[in-house]
Design a protein around this motif. Structure first.
Motif, PDB file in Angstrom:
ATOM      1  N   LEU A 177      15.942 -29.268  52.085  1.00 36.30           N
ATOM      2  CA  LEU A 177      16.396 -28.000  51.515  1.00 36.30           C
ATOM      3  C   LEU A 177      17.818 -28.086  50.976  1.00 36.30           C
ATOM      4  O   LEU A 177      18.240 -27.210  50.224  1.00 36.30           O
ATOM      5  N   ASP A 178      18.546 -29.149  51.338  1.00 37.92           N
ATOM      6  CA  ASP A 178      19.918 -29.300  50.835  1.00 37.92           C
ATOM      7  C   ASP A 178      19.956 -29.323  49.315  1.00 37.92           C
ATOM      8  O   ASP A 178      20.880 -28.790  48.695  1.00 37.92           O
ATOM      9  N   GLU A 179      18.971 -29.991  48.708  1.00 42.42           N
ATOM     10  CA  GLU A 179      18.960 -30.082  47.244  1.00 42.42           C
ATOM     11  C   GLU A 179      18.924 -28.699  46.612  1.00 42.42           C
ATOM     12  O   GLU A 179      19.629 -28.421  45.640  1.00 42.42           O
ATOM     13  N   ALA A 180      18.100 -27.807  47.181  1.00 38.03           N
ATOM     14  CA  ALA A 180      18.013 -26.451  46.648  1.00 38.03           C
ATOM     15  C   ALA A 180      19.295 -25.674  46.891  1.00 38.03           C
ATOM     16  O   ALA A 180      19.765 -24.931  46.025  1.00 38.03           O
ATOM     17  N   ARG A 181      19.879 -25.858  48.046  1.00 43.51           N
ATOM     18  CA  ARG A 181      21.139 -25.150  48.355  1.00 43.51           C
ATOM     19  C   ARG A 181      22.242 -25.575  47.400  1.00 43.51           C
ATOM     20  O   ARG A 181      23.059 -24.765  46.969  1.00 43.51           O
ATOM     21  N   ILE A 182      22.251 -26.886  47.081  1.00 49.49           N
ATOM     22  CA  ILE A 182      23.274 -27.397  46.160  1.00 49.49           C
ATOM     23  C   ILE A 182      23.012 -26.882  44.746  1.00 49.49           C
ATOM     24  O   ILE A 182      23.890 -26.291  44.105  1.00 49.49           O
ATOM     25  N   GLY A 183      21.797 -27.079  44.249  1.00 47.42           N
ATOM     26  CA  GLY A 183      21.493 -26.724  42.873  1.00 47.42           C
ATOM     27  C   GLY A 183      21.562 -25.241  42.598  1.00 47.42           C
ATOM     28  O   GLY A 183      21.852 -24.824  41.477  1.00 47.42           O
ATOM     29  N   ASN A 184      21.322 -24.425  43.609  1.00 46.64           N
ATOM     30  CA  ASN A 184      21.371 -22.976  43.441  1.00 46.64           C
ATOM     31  C   ASN A 184      22.799 -22.463  43.233  1.00 46.64           C
ATOM     32  O   ASN A 184      23.003 -21.355  42.750  1.00 46.64           O
ATOM     33  N   LYS A 185      23.780 -23.298  43.575  1.00 51.80           N
ATOM     34  CA  LYS A 185      25.182 -22.897  43.425  1.00 51.80           C
ATOM     35  C   LYS A 185      25.668 -23.051  41.980  1.00 51.80           C
ATOM     36  O   LYS A 185      26.702 -22.487  41.608  1.00 51.80           O
ATOM     37  N   PHE A 186      24.946 -23.819  41.163  1.00 53.38           N
ATOM     38  CA  PHE A 186      25.469 -24.202  39.854  1.00 53.38           C
ATOM     39  C   PHE A 186      25.025 -23.232  38.763  1.00 53.38           C
ATOM     40  O   PHE A 186      23.890 -22.770  38.740  1.00 53.38           O
ATOM     41  N   ASN A 187      25.943 -22.971  37.847  1.00 55.96           N
ATOM     42  CA  ASN A 187      25.652 -22.154  36.677  1.00 55.96           C
ATOM     43  C   ASN A 187      26.336 -22.808  35.484  1.00 55.96           C
ATOM     44  O   ASN A 187      27.451 -22.443  35.103  1.00 55.96           O
ATOM     45  N   LYS A 205      25.308 -25.016  31.639  1.00 59.03           N
ATOM     46  CA  LYS A 205      24.220 -25.349  30.720  1.00 59.03           C
ATOM     47  C   LYS A 205      23.799 -26.813  30.796  1.00 59.03           C
ATOM     48  O   LYS A 205      22.697 -27.170  30.364  1.00 59.03           O
ATOM     49  N   ASN A 206      24.662 -27.681  31.343  1.00 56.89           N
ATOM     50  CA  ASN A 206      24.332 -29.106  31.428  1.00 56.89           C
ATOM     51  C   ASN A 206      23.934 -29.535  32.834  1.00 56.89           C
ATOM     52  O   ASN A 206      23.873 -30.728  33.123  1.00 56.89           O
ATOM     53  N   LEU A 207      23.634 -28.566  33.685  1.00 55.39           N
ATOM     54  CA  LEU A 207      23.148 -28.839  35.040  1.00 55.39           C
ATOM     55  C   LEU A 207      21.871 -28.047  35.279  1.00 55.39           C
ATOM     56  O   LEU A 207      21.796 -26.849  34.948  1.00 55.39           O
ATOM     57  N   LEU A 208      20.871 -28.688  35.832  1.00 57.55           N
ATOM     58  CA  LEU A 208      19.589 -28.033  36.074  1.00 57.55           C
ATOM     59  C   LEU A 208      19.751 -26.924  37.106  1.00 57.55           C
ATOM     60  O   LEU A 208      20.310 -27.129  38.184  1.00 57.55           O
ATOM     61  N   GLN A 209      19.217 -25.762  36.763  1.00 56.31           N
ATOM     62  CA  GLN A 209      19.280 -24.631  37.687  1.00 56.31           C
ATOM     63  C   GLN A 209      18.093 -24.650  38.639  1.00 56.31           C
ATOM     64  O   GLN A 209      16.954 -24.889  38.230  1.00 56.31           O
ATOM     65  N   ILE A 210      18.371 -24.406  39.904  1.00 50.21           N
ATOM     66  CA  ILE A 210      17.309 -24.288  40.906  1.00 50.21           C
ATOM     67  C   ILE A 210      17.168 -22.819  41.267  1.00 50.21           C
ATOM     68  O   ILE A 210      18.139 -22.138  41.584  1.00 50.21           O
ATOM     69  N   TYR A 211      15.921 -22.329  41.177  1.00 51.82           N
ATOM     70  CA  TYR A 211      15.669 -20.905  41.388  1.00 51.82           C
ATOM     71  C   TYR A 211      15.442 -20.541  42.842  1.00 51.82           C
ATOM     72  O   TYR A 211      15.932 -19.523  43.339  1.00 51.82           O
ATOM     73  N   TYR A 212      14.672 -21.387  43.549  1.00 50.04           N
ATOM     74  CA  TYR A 212      14.080 -20.917  44.802  1.00 50.04           C
ATOM     75  C   TYR A 212      13.621 -22.101  45.639  1.00 50.04           C
ATOM     76  O   TYR A 212      13.275 -23.150  45.091  1.00 50.04           O
ATOM     77  N   PHE A 265      30.209 -33.330  30.755  1.00 51.24           N
ATOM     78  CA  PHE A 265      30.621 -31.933  30.867  1.00 51.24           C
ATOM     79  C   PHE A 265      30.042 -31.334  32.144  1.00 51.24           C
ATOM     80  O   PHE A 265      30.730 -30.625  32.896  1.00 51.24           O
ATOM     81  N   GLY A 266      28.764 -31.625  32.420  1.00 54.53           N
ATOM     82  CA  GLY A 266      28.153 -31.161  33.664  1.00 54.53           C
ATOM     83  C   GLY A 266      28.797 -31.778  34.893  1.00 54.53           C
ATOM     84  O   GLY A 266      29.034 -31.107  35.904  1.00 54.53           O
ATOM     85  N   LEU A 267      29.105 -33.069  34.813  1.00 53.54           N
ATOM     86  CA  LEU A 267      29.762 -33.751  35.940  1.00 53.54           C
ATOM     87  C   LEU A 267      31.143 -33.165  36.220  1.00 53.54           C
ATOM     88  O   LEU A 267      31.554 -33.047  37.380  1.00 53.54           O
ATOM     89  N   GLU A 268      31.862 -32.828  35.160  1.00 52.18           N
ATOM     90  CA  GLU A 268      33.181 -32.222  35.341  1.00 52.18           C
ATOM     91  C   GLU A 268      33.070 -30.951  36.193  1.00 52.18           C
ATOM     92  O   GLU A 268      33.866 -30.730  37.113  1.00 52.18           O
ATOM     93  N   TYR A 269      32.059 -30.150  35.903  1.00 52.42           N
ATOM     94  CA  TYR A 269      31.817 -28.930  36.683  1.00 52.42           C
ATOM     95  C   TYR A 269      31.482 -29.277  38.139  1.00 52.42           C
ATOM     96  O   TYR A 269      32.009 -28.667  39.080  1.00 52.42           O
ATOM     97  N   GLY A 313      33.565 -29.955  44.037  1.00 48.72           N
ATOM     98  CA  GLY A 313      33.505 -30.802  45.220  1.00 48.72           C
ATOM     99  C   GLY A 313      32.218 -31.586  45.399  1.00 48.72           C
ATOM    100  O   GLY A 313      31.985 -32.141  46.484  1.00 48.72           O
ATOM    101  N   PHE A 314      31.382 -31.691  44.360  1.00 47.55           N
ATOM    102  CA  PHE A 314      30.108 -32.390  44.488  1.00 47.55           C
ATOM    103  C   PHE A 314      30.117 -33.688  43.694  1.00 47.55           C
ATOM    104  O   PHE A 314      30.708 -33.775  42.611  1.00 47.55           O
TER     105      PHE A 314
END
Length: 354
Positions: free
Chosen positions: A53-63, A65-72, A120-124, A129-130
């Motif tokens: 579930l860590d992957e979802a917790r991490i990805g759900n924090k990001f907003n 355009k160059n990072l995949l969004q996790i919904y649920y 650009f996504g990596l910079e974010y 801190g990721f």
């Protein structure tokens, strides 16, 4: 457990299997919100559910355009076994390998755009801190606006003070030299190294590093990587311009302190590059140079075992007229001379195409 198209899992209907290494990824339909999504299905045999579930917790924090969004994310029981389900953005274009030409490389303009986007996504990520820790062509998706989107946070790391940390796991083909051995760590610099590996493969041939890993074996591969022999920066194809090679080589330095200090620094270097032309492959798998007005090509004629003619030409894209590029038309060349002239022609098109 085997899943099939049409299966209903929890609130999702499976449409098409997309891939997956540590589980399965499916194109699916979320029946609760009437939305097409990508569904990652993970079994607890890979990791405890809390870690999955860590992957979802991490990805759900990001907003971004160059990072995949996790919904649920949720855990559900299927056939007596608990599965972790991660619902995320679906991009019908798939990953960047779908855009390679018949010679298995990405044309220069598209490669530069992809690299700038993921940096650009990596910079974010780094600013929050990721560390991504799994940068590779298969984890770069293309959205409907042709933006590159960095996906898969399964082995990402978190460091609130942005210091090096011990990784959960690693993609062995791309991991940095300092990410192996007893004292392995990941950092901003190891992500930069993985961008370098990705750039090398996208521009120079997608399969080369994977093939070397398979043929050499992990131990020998890591030994050569530690001394800068892998990737082999002397083996670039002639259609990769020297100014770009310099940037990639800096990202691939075995000494982390000699790489780019940030994703922003590397991205700005790439943004300054400007080329008049580039090389790709046509529908018959011949290499062609592309300019604004002309398409460039060449023919190699064999006279004897060590005598060749190189005939370079250009076609006007409007009129269709074909003329020779006189500086690169030579006869009775040795093999060595052909290689030299061909390289000069490739570079001339990149820097001077019209």
């Amino acid at each position: 457990m085997a899943f099939n198209s049409g299966d209903n899992i929890y609130k999702f209907t499976l449409i098409k299997k997309l891939g997956g290494n540590f589980g399965e990824v499916w194109q699916a339909f979320d029946n609760s919100i009437n939305k097409e999504i990508a569904l990652k299905i993970l079994e607890p045999k890979f990791e405890p559910i809390a870690k999955l579930l860590d992957e979802a917790r991490i990805g759900n924090k990001f907003n971004h355009k160059n990072l995949l969004q996790i919904y649920y994310a949720d855990v559900t029981n299927i056939g007596g076994c608990d599965f972790t389900l991660i619902s995320q953005e679906y991009h019908k274009n798939g990953d960047i390998t779908n855009f390679l030409n018949s010679h298995n490389f990405l044309p220069l303009p598209q490669a530069l755009k992809v690299l700038q986007d993921i940096l650009f996504g990596l910079e974010y990520l780094h600013n929050n801190g990721f560390y991504h820790n799994d940068i590779k062509p298969g984890n770069i998706l293309i959205d409907d606006q042709n933006n590159a989107v960095l996906a898969d946070y399964g082995i990402a790391g978190f460091s609130p003070d942005v210091l090096p940390i011990i990784p959960k796991n690693s993609y062995k083909v791309h991991r940095a030299p300092e990410s192996t051995g007893a004292s392995k760590v990941i950092s901003i610099h190891s992500d930069i190294y993985q961008v370098g590996c990705t750039a090398f493969r996208l521009l120079n041939g997608i399969s080369n590093l994977k093939n070397e890993f398979i043929s050499l074996g992990e131990v020998e591969y890591e030994k050569r990587k530690a001394i800068g022999k892998i990737p082999d920066i002397s083996s670039y194809e002639d259609f990769v311009p020297s100014r770009l090679k310099t940037i990639i080589n800096k990202a691939l330095n075995v000494d982390p302190s000699l790489r780019f200090s940030s994703a922003l620094e590397m991205r700005r270097k790439l943004e300054k590059l400007n080329f008049a032309g580039y090389w790709t492959a046509d529908s018959t798998s011949n290499l062609i140079g592309i300019g604004k007005k002309y398409t460039y090509s060449f023919i190699l004629e064999t006279n004897s075992a060590n005598s060749f003619n190189l005939i370079a030409s250009k076609k006007n894209n409007e009129s269709g007229n074909i003329t020779k590029v006189k500086d690169f038309v030579r006869k009775n060349l040795t093999k060595t001379a052909v290689v030299k002239l061909r390289k000069e022609y490739f570079n001339w098109v990149i820097e001077n195409a019209s």
